[in-house]
Design a protein around this motif. Structure first.
Motif, PDB file in Angstrom:
ATOM      1  N   SER A   1       0.596  21.881   6.835  1.00 26.85           N
ATOM      2  CA  SER A   1       0.973  23.255   7.141  1.00 26.85           C
ATOM      3  C   SER A   1       2.061  23.259   8.215  1.00 26.85           C
ATOM      4  O   SER A   1       2.457  22.217   8.744  1.00 26.85           O
ATOM      5  N   ASP A   2       2.510  24.472   8.574  1.00 28.91           N
ATOM      6  CA  ASP A   2       3.545  24.606   9.595  1.00 28.91           C
ATOM      7  C   ASP A   2       3.059  24.185  10.983  1.00 28.91           C
ATOM      8  O   ASP A   2       3.865  24.039  11.897  1.00 28.91           O
ATOM      9  N   LYS A   3       1.754  23.999  11.169  1.00 30.49           N
ATOM     10  CA  LYS A   3       1.246  23.589  12.485  1.00 30.49           C
ATOM     11  C   LYS A   3       1.682  22.185  12.859  1.00 30.49           C
ATOM     12  O   LYS A   3       1.693  21.827  14.032  1.00 30.49           O
ATOM     13  N   LEU A   4       2.023  21.375  11.882  1.00 34.15           N
ATOM     14  CA  LEU A   4       2.467  20.018  12.187  1.00 34.15           C
ATOM     15  C   LEU A   4       3.945  20.056  12.548  1.00 34.15           C
ATOM     16  O   LEU A   4       4.799  20.365  11.708  1.00 34.15           O
ATOM     17  N   ASP A   5       4.242  19.779  13.815  1.00 37.02           N
ATOM     18  CA  ASP A   5       5.627  19.749  14.241  1.00 37.02           C
ATOM     19  C   ASP A   5       6.284  18.453  13.778  1.00 37.02           C
ATOM     20  O   ASP A   5       5.661  17.623  13.097  1.00 37.02           O
ATOM     21  N   ALA A   6       7.555  18.273  14.159  1.00 34.17           N
ATOM     22  CA  ALA A   6       8.307  17.114  13.679  1.00 34.17           C
ATOM     23  C   ALA A   6       7.663  15.805  14.095  1.00 34.17           C
ATOM     24  O   ALA A   6       7.636  14.834  13.332  1.00 34.17           O
ATOM     25  N   GLU A   7       7.124  15.758  15.313  1.00 35.47           N
ATOM     26  CA  GLU A   7       6.495  14.524  15.787  1.00 35.47           C
ATOM     27  C   GLU A   7       5.246  14.194  14.969  1.00 35.47           C
ATOM     28  O   GLU A   7       5.033  13.048  14.560  1.00 35.47           O
ATOM     29  N   ALA A   8       4.432  15.206  14.735  1.00 33.60           N
ATOM     30  CA  ALA A   8       3.206  14.989  13.966  1.00 33.60           C
ATOM     31  C   ALA A   8       3.535  14.551  12.544  1.00 33.60           C
ATOM     32  O   ALA A   8       2.892  13.647  11.998  1.00 33.60           O
ATOM     33  N   GLN A   9       4.524  15.169  11.954  1.00 31.04           N
ATOM     34  CA  GLN A   9       4.926  14.771  10.606  1.00 31.04           C
ATOM     35  C   GLN A   9       5.416  13.328  10.582  1.00 31.04           C
ATOM     36  O   GLN A   9       5.129  12.571   9.645  1.00 31.04           O
ATOM     37  N   GLY A  10       6.145  12.933  11.612  1.00 25.43           N
ATOM     38  CA  GLY A  10       6.627  11.555  11.683  1.00 25.43           C
ATOM     39  C   GLY A  10       5.493  10.559  11.763  1.00 25.43           C
ATOM     40  O   GLY A  10       5.546   9.487  11.152  1.00 25.43           O
ATOM     41  N   ILE A  11       4.448  10.899  12.518  1.00 25.76           N
ATOM     42  CA  ILE A  11       3.280  10.021  12.631  1.00 25.76           C
ATOM     43  C   ILE A  11       2.621   9.843  11.271  1.00 25.76           C
ATOM     44  O   ILE A  11       2.278   8.722  10.859  1.00 25.76           O
ATOM     45  N   ILE A  12       2.448  10.939  10.555  1.00 20.87           N
ATOM     46  CA  ILE A  12       1.794  10.870   9.241  1.00 20.87           C
ATOM     47  C   ILE A  12       2.668  10.126   8.241  1.00 20.87           C
ATOM     48  O   ILE A  12       2.171   9.336   7.419  1.00 20.87           O
ATOM     49  N   ASN A  13       3.973  10.331   8.306  1.00 24.26           N
ATOM     50  CA  ASN A  13       4.871   9.596   7.413  1.00 24.26           C
ATOM     51  C   ASN A  13       4.831   8.096   7.690  1.00 24.26           C
ATOM     52  O   ASN A  13       4.957   7.273   6.776  1.00 24.26           O
ATOM     53  N   GLU A  14       4.661   7.727   8.951  1.00 19.71           N
ATOM     54  CA  GLU A  14       4.556   6.303   9.298  1.00 19.71           C
ATOM     55  C   GLU A  14       3.301   5.695   8.669  1.00 19.71           C
ATOM     56  O   GLU A  14       3.322   4.551   8.186  1.00 19.71           O
ATOM     57  N   ILE A  15       2.224   6.458   8.656  1.00 19.66           N
ATOM     58  CA  ILE A  15       0.994   5.991   8.010  1.00 19.66           C
ATOM     59  C   ILE A  15       1.228   5.795   6.516  1.00 19.66           C
ATOM     60  O   ILE A  15       0.820   4.783   5.934  1.00 19.66           O
ATOM     61  N   SER A  16       1.891   6.751   5.887  1.00 16.54           N
ATOM     62  CA  SER A  16       2.165   6.643   4.450  1.00 16.54           C
ATOM     63  C   SER A  16       2.979   5.397   4.135  1.00 16.54           C
ATOM     64  O   SER A  16       2.742   4.723   3.126  1.00 16.54           O
ATOM     65  N   ALA A  17       3.935   5.088   5.009  1.00 14.31           N
ATOM     66  CA  ALA A  17       4.776   3.911   4.777  1.00 14.31           C
ATOM     67  C   ALA A  17       3.981   2.612   4.895  1.00 14.31           C
ATOM     68  O   ALA A  17       4.305   1.614   4.239  1.00 14.31           O
ATOM     69  N   ALA A  18       2.949   2.614   5.727  1.00 16.20           N
ATOM     70  CA  ALA A  18       2.174   1.392   5.972  1.00 16.20           C
ATOM     71  C   ALA A  18       1.041   1.193   4.974  1.00 16.20           C
ATOM     72  O   ALA A  18       0.524   0.079   4.826  1.00 16.20           O
ATOM     73  N   LEU A  19       0.635   2.256   4.285  1.00 17.55           N
ATOM     74  CA  LEU A  19      -0.504   2.165   3.370  1.00 17.55           C
ATOM     75  C   LEU A  19      -0.040   1.648   2.011  1.00 17.55           C
ATOM     76  O   LEU A  19       0.860   2.214   1.391  1.00 17.55           O
ATOM     77  N   THR A  20      -0.645   0.576   1.532  1.00 12.74           N
ATOM     78  CA  THR A  20      -0.255  -0.076   0.280  1.00 12.74           C
ATOM     79  C   THR A  20      -1.377   0.038  -0.754  1.00 12.74           C
ATOM     80  O   THR A  20      -2.524   0.327  -0.408  1.00 12.74           O
ATOM     81  N   PRO A  21      -1.065  -0.213  -2.031  1.00 10.58           N
ATOM     82  CA  PRO A  21      -2.121  -0.199  -3.051  1.00 10.58           C
ATOM     83  C   PRO A  21      -3.244  -1.182  -2.739  1.00 10.58           C
ATOM     84  O   PRO A  21      -4.423  -0.841  -2.841  1.00 10.58           O
ATOM     85  N   GLU A  22      -2.876  -2.408  -2.361  1.00 10.80           N
ATOM     86  CA  GLU A  22      -3.887  -3.411  -2.045  1.00 10.80           C
ATOM     87  C   GLU A  22      -4.664  -3.018  -0.784  1.00 10.80           C
ATOM     88  O   GLU A  22      -5.873  -3.241  -0.684  1.00 10.80           O
ATOM     89  N   GLY A  23      -3.944  -2.430   0.164  1.00 11.53           N
ATOM     90  CA  GLY A  23      -4.585  -2.003   1.394  1.00 11.53           C
ATOM     91  C   GLY A  23      -5.602  -0.901   1.166  1.00 11.53           C
ATOM     92  O   GLY A  23      -6.651  -0.873   1.823  1.00 11.53           O
ATOM     93  N   LEU A  24      -5.312   0.003   0.240  1.00  8.51           N
ATOM     94  CA  LEU A  24      -6.246   1.083  -0.048  1.00  8.51           C
ATOM     95  C   LEU A  24      -7.520   0.539  -0.694  1.00  8.51           C
ATOM     96  O   LEU A  24      -8.628   0.981  -0.362  1.00  8.51           O
ATOM     97  N   ILE A  25      -7.369  -0.407  -1.596  1.00  9.87           N
ATOM     98  CA  ILE A  25      -8.554  -1.022  -2.206  1.00  9.87           C
ATOM     99  C   ILE A  25      -9.397  -1.703  -1.131  1.00  9.87           C
ATOM    100  O   ILE A  25     -10.636  -1.608  -1.133  1.00  9.87           O
ATOM    101  N   ALA A  26      -8.733  -2.363  -0.187  1.00 11.40           N
ATOM    102  CA  ALA A  26      -9.463  -3.038   0.895  1.00 11.40           C
ATOM    103  C   ALA A  26     -10.202  -2.032   1.772  1.00 11.40           C
ATOM    104  O   ALA A  26     -11.346  -2.275   2.183  1.00 11.40           O
TER     105      ALA A  26
END
Length: 300
Positions: free
Chosen positions: A251-276
């Motif tokens: 939602s709009d409550k996530l400012d640019a910094e918060a969005q960046g944090i979540i995007n960093e998580i998305s970049a680090a999460l892999t298919p194999e990592g999710l299974i683990a």
């Protein structure tokens, strides 16, 4: 109605880095002290994998100084999407194809990039589709190894030649979804019965498969139960199930910094990592908070 990503990954990482530069915390993300004072409500499906990812989001935001409220295990998509759309939930780990099908049932998108772009365009006002992850938790039709070998079944199309009645087991809302019995019949000419089993492909569904109470079930491809129970995930040559990448909806409550944090998580999460991650929950019965904390320590 159309939205582009509010902040690209590189910019998101830059924002996080700026925050880290002024941080004295030893946490990997660190508290910046400049975060919004508004509480961010993080939600999850009634599904252990979704809860783990939502907990990763929550702990990462808290480490950066945000106030987080958890509203986990809400239910299935037909229940929780209204909470997201109304603003009762501010951040939710979703899956690209299934959510697109919910918002745009007649979508013609099939490839992963097409599905993501269509999802961005379909998002209602006030909601932002952040960066998708490479991690997938794809819906799949599964059968037992015994059933597959007995009837020569390797693809969904092969089910049409099976000479015995087939019953699909799954959450009750699946009976009327486009990729349920109607989709099987329209796309593959496969007629199935339906038995509601309200555990999202969990132990009750697995037992029903083993007992031959049902012959077909929907289980996510990142579920360790497929391997541990020697199940066969059927190929889907016609793309009845769209690509299903983990994607945060914000939602709009996530400012640019918060969005960046979540995007960093998305970049680090892999298919194999999710299974683990899922195996930690299923095989070791570890709580989502512990699994999330360990993952953040190791990856961010």
């Amino acid at each position: 109605m159309k939205f582009t990503r509010i902040i690209p990954l590189a910019a998101g990482l830059a924002v996080v880095s700026i925050g880290l530069a002024g941080c004295t915390s030893t946490d990997s993300l660190g508290a910046t002290g400049s975060s919004s004072s508004e509480t961010i409500v993080v939600g999850s499906q009634d599904y252990y994998s979704s809860e783990i990812i939502a907990e990763i989001y929550s702990q990462a935001l808290e480490s950066a100084g945000y106030t987080v409220e958890r509203d986990f295990l809400i239910g299935q998509r037909e229940v929780y999407v209204s909470e997201i759309e109304s603003g009762a939930v501010d951040l939710f780990p979703e899956y690209t194809g299934p959510l697109l099908t919910y918002w745009e049932p007649g979508t013609s998108a099939r490839l992963a990039d097409e599905v993501y772009d269509a999802l961005v365009a379909a998002a209602p006002d006030g909601l932002h589709v952040l960066d998708e992850s490479s991690a997938t938790d794809q819906n799949s039709f599964v059968v037992t190894r015994e059933f597959a070998e007995k009837y020569g079944v390797t693809t969904i199309a092969d089910l049409a030649a099976v000479p015995v009645p087939i019953t699909l087991g799954g959450n009750s809302e699946g009976e009327n979804r486009p990729d349920g019995p109607k989709g099987l019949e329209s796309e593959y000419g496969v007629t199935v019965g339906f038995t509601p089993i309200e555990d999202g492909g969990g132990p009750l569904t697995l037992k029903a498969l083993r007992d031959d109470a049902i012959q077909l079930a929907v289980i996510y491809t990142a579920d360790p139960a497929i391997g541990s129970n020697d199940l066969v995930a059927l190929e889907d040559p016609k793309g009845l199930f769209l690509p299903s990448h983990v994607v945060p909806i914000a939602s709009d409550k996530l400012d640019a910094e918060a969005q960046g944090i979540i995007n960093e998580i998305s970049a680090a999460l892999t298919p194999e990592g999710l299974i683990a991650l899922n195996a930690e929950s299923i095989d070791k019965q570890a709580p989502a908070s512990t699994i999330a904390g360990t993952w953040l320590t190791e990856h961010l």
